[in-house]
Design a protein around this motif. Structure first.
Motif, PDB file in Angstrom:
ATOM      1  N   ILE A   1       0.839  -1.198   0.000  1.00  0.00           N
ATOM      2  CA  ILE A   1       0.000   0.000   0.000  1.00  0.00           C
ATOM      3  C   ILE A   1       0.876   1.251   0.000  1.00  0.00           C
ATOM      4  CG2 ILE A   1      -1.687   1.330   1.329  1.00  0.00           C
ATOM      5  CD1 ILE A   1      -2.778  -1.309   2.381  1.00  0.00           C
ATOM      6  N   ARG A   2       1.898   1.257   0.830  1.00  0.00           N
ATOM      7  CA  ARG A   2       2.786   2.410   0.916  1.00  0.00           C
ATOM      8  C   ARG A   2       3.497   2.661  -0.412  1.00  0.00           C
ATOM      9  NH1 ARG A   2       5.254   0.715   4.888  1.00  0.00           N
ATOM     10  NH2 ARG A   2       7.175  -0.067   3.943  1.00  0.00           N
ATOM     11  N   THR A   3       3.934   1.605  -1.071  1.00  0.00           N
ATOM     12  CA  THR A   3       4.622   1.744  -2.355  1.00  0.00           C
ATOM     13  C   THR A   3       3.707   2.346  -3.409  1.00  0.00           C
ATOM     14  OG1 THR A   3       6.088  -0.129  -1.887  1.00  0.00           O
ATOM     15  CG2 THR A   3       5.803   0.488  -4.196  1.00  0.00           C
ATOM     16  N   VAL A   4       2.476   1.842  -3.497  1.00  0.00           N
ATOM     17  CA  VAL A   4       1.533   2.358  -4.492  1.00  0.00           C
ATOM     18  C   VAL A   4       1.235   3.831  -4.223  1.00  0.00           C
ATOM     19  CG1 VAL A   4      -0.805   2.167  -5.410  1.00  0.00           C
ATOM     20  CG2 VAL A   4       0.519   0.101  -4.928  1.00  0.00           C
ATOM     21  N   LYS A   5       1.017   4.183  -2.970  1.00  0.00           N
ATOM     22  CA  LYS A   5       0.714   5.577  -2.636  1.00  0.00           C
ATOM     23  C   LYS A   5       1.889   6.490  -2.958  1.00  0.00           C
ATOM     24  CE  LYS A   5      -2.844   4.942   0.905  1.00  0.00           C
ATOM     25  NZ  LYS A   5      -3.230   5.158   2.315  1.00  0.00           N
ATOM     26  N   ASN A   6       3.106   6.021  -2.728  1.00  0.00           N
ATOM     27  CA  ASN A   6       4.289   6.825  -3.059  1.00  0.00           C
ATOM     28  C   ASN A   6       4.358   7.106  -4.557  1.00  0.00           C
ATOM     29  OD1 ASN A   6       5.169   6.991  -0.439  1.00  0.00           O
ATOM     30  ND2 ASN A   6       6.581   5.272  -0.573  1.00  0.00           N
ATOM     31  N   ILE A   7       4.026   6.107  -5.368  1.00  0.00           N
ATOM     32  CA  ILE A   7       4.031   6.289  -6.827  1.00  0.00           C
ATOM     33  C   ILE A   7       2.931   7.248  -7.257  1.00  0.00           C
ATOM     34  CG2 ILE A   7       3.665   5.114  -9.033  1.00  0.00           C
ATOM     35  CD1 ILE A   7       4.992   2.658  -7.801  1.00  0.00           C
ATOM     36  N   VAL A   8       1.742   7.053  -6.683  1.00  0.00           N
ATOM     37  CA  VAL A   8       0.606   7.907  -7.039  1.00  0.00           C
ATOM     38  C   VAL A   8       0.879   9.364  -6.673  1.00  0.00           C
ATOM     39  CG1 VAL A   8      -1.810   8.395  -6.505  1.00  0.00           C
ATOM     40  CG2 VAL A   8      -1.084   6.051  -6.942  1.00  0.00           C
ATOM     41  N   ASP A   9       1.557   9.594  -5.558  1.00  0.00           N
ATOM     42  CA  ASP A   9       1.859  10.965  -5.142  1.00  0.00           C
ATOM     43  C   ASP A   9       2.823  11.659  -6.101  1.00  0.00           C
ATOM     44  OD1 ASP A   9       0.196  10.795  -2.990  1.00  0.00           O
ATOM     45  OD2 ASP A   9       1.771  10.289  -1.551  1.00  0.00           O
TER      46      ASP A   9
ATOM     47  N   LEU B   1      -4.276  13.986 -12.243  1.00  0.00           N
ATOM     48  CA  LEU B   1      -5.116  14.203 -11.065  1.00  0.00           C
ATOM     49  C   LEU B   1      -6.291  13.232 -11.050  1.00  0.00           C
ATOM     50  CD1 LEU B   1      -5.138  18.100 -10.854  1.00  0.00           C
ATOM     51  CD2 LEU B   1      -3.689  16.482  -9.626  1.00  0.00           C
ATOM     52  N   ARG B   2      -6.848  12.970 -12.227  1.00  0.00           N
ATOM     53  CA  ARG B   2      -7.940  11.990 -12.310  1.00  0.00           C
ATOM     54  C   ARG B   2      -7.434  10.608 -11.921  1.00  0.00           C
ATOM     55  NH1 ARG B   2      -9.057   9.613 -17.986  1.00  0.00           N
ATOM     56  NH2 ARG B   2      -6.976   8.909 -17.363  1.00  0.00           N
ATOM     57  N   ASP B   3      -6.249  10.230 -12.447  1.00  0.00           N
ATOM     58  CA  ASP B   3      -5.686   8.917 -12.144  1.00  0.00           C
ATOM     59  C   ASP B   3      -5.409   8.770 -10.654  1.00  0.00           C
ATOM     60  OD1 ASP B   3      -5.815   8.515 -14.848  1.00  0.00           O
ATOM     61  OD2 ASP B   3      -3.673   8.807 -15.206  1.00  0.00           O
ATOM     62  N   ARG B   4      -4.901   9.836 -10.042  1.00  0.00           N
ATOM     63  CA  ARG B   4      -4.635   9.794  -8.610  1.00  0.00           C
ATOM     64  C   ARG B   4      -5.947   9.620  -7.838  1.00  0.00           C
ATOM     65  NH1 ARG B   4      -1.837  14.890  -6.012  1.00  0.00           N
ATOM     66  NH2 ARG B   4       0.055  13.965  -6.918  1.00  0.00           N
ATOM     67  N   ALA B   5      -6.980  10.343  -8.245  1.00  0.00           N
ATOM     68  CA  ALA B   5      -8.272  10.239  -7.566  1.00  0.00           C
ATOM     69  C   ALA B   5      -8.833   8.828  -7.678  1.00  0.00           C
ATOM     70  CB  ALA B   5      -9.252  11.255  -8.158  1.00  0.00           C
ATOM     71  N   ILE B   6      -8.691   8.206  -8.836  1.00  0.00           N
ATOM     72  CA  ILE B   6      -9.192   6.845  -9.028  1.00  0.00           C
ATOM     73  C   ILE B   6      -8.488   5.876  -8.084  1.00  0.00           C
ATOM     74  CG2 ILE B   6      -9.180   4.893 -10.641  1.00  0.00           C
ATOM     75  CD1 ILE B   6      -9.771   6.888 -12.878  1.00  0.00           C
TER      76      ILE B   6
END
Length: 290
Positions: free
Chosen positions: A144-152, A179-184
């Protein structure tokens, strides 16, 4: 025939000879030593199978039937068990062998004299073994942390790059929607929604919907979310992805079936077990505790 002898004899019809040429001209020095060794090992196994089965190593005699038989042999007895007897080879490993043999014949087809492979590439009509569907599991905390780091940092992945754009103000590709991709991604993490449910959402379903109120609100929710069987439910924004969301919800609710049905939109036992499947590290911990 780039890289091959200029006066190659058209009668040169040896699978081991062509295999060695392929390794020397297209693999060694191009792939890592470890990968090169693996490719060489797989091709040697194939050549040995052809020689043992046909009594010779002529390249022109290799047909799709021989390649298919080799595939099936690997699947049934491609390994050696601990007791020294033949054992099945995993489908992924069998397909890896097939991929290397296919690459060999693609290269031979491009460089061999006309007429050597009269029936074309014998690997083209040989299908790989079907693979079992991966078992969905909850994401571990590190994942989860890895995915969030990439999304940020997703905006930087969409920026125009190259010499023309050096020194200029960062600008995204015309079709990029970071921004849309991050929101998804964050919505999937925070709600446990299925893909079909997410794409059917509308901003009117978000409460509160105003930007300022949403930033200040401690909680937000999505109302009227349409699920399977024409169900409708309210979803509260959480912090975990769908399978992880379900697992954490199961843990937090004491495995309360009614709460799981209401939040996940499923009443089927099979789906409830599927979506509450723990991460590998947690499942392994259960075994260690026995």
């Amino acid at each position: 025939m780039v890289g091959l002898p200029e006066h190659l004899d058209p009668a040169d019809d040896s699978l081991p000879v062509w295999t060695e040429r392929y390794l020397e001209l297209a693999v060694r020095g191009v792939r890592s030593a470890e990968v090169t060794a693996k490719i060489s090992r797989h091709l040697q196994r194939f050549a040995a199978w052809i020689t043992d089965g046909l009594g010779h190593d002529r390249l022109s005699a290799v047909t799709p039937r021989e390649v298919s038989a080799w595939r099936d042999h690997l699947a049934a007895a491609g390994n050696i068990g601990r007791d020294g007897t033949p054992a099945p080879m995993a489908p992924t490993t069998v397909n890896n062998h097939l991929a290397h043999v296919s690459a060999l014949f693609t290269w031979i087809t491009a460089h061999a004299p006309a007429g050597l492979l009269r029936h074309g590439d014998p690997t083209k009509k040989v299908a790989p073994l079907p693979l079992p569907a991966p078992q969905p599991r909850a994401l571990a905390a590190a994942q989860i942390r890895t995915v969030k780091n990439i999304v940020d940092r997703i905006e930087t992945f969409h920026e125009l790059k190259g010499r023309r754009h050096r020194g200029a103000v960062a600008r995204a590709h015309v079709h990029a929607r970071p921004l849309r991709d991050r929101a998804i991604i964050y919505l999937l993490f925070g709600t446990g929604l299925r893909r079909a449910e997410l794409v059917g959402l509308d901003l009117d379903q978000l409460e509160p919907a105003e930007v300022d109120r949403l930033r200040q609100a401690k909680k937000a929710r999505l109302t009227g979310v349409r699920g399977k069987g024409r169900t409708s439910r309210t979803i509260f924004v959480g912090r975990d992805a769908r399978h992880t969301f379900a697992f954490q919800l199961s843990q937090a609710s004491g495995h309360d079936r009614a709460e799981l049905e209401r939040r996940l939109g499923h009443a089927n036992d099979r789906y409830l077990r599927l979506y509450t499947n723990p991460p590998d590290d947690i499942a392994a911990g259960y075994i260690e505790d026995l």
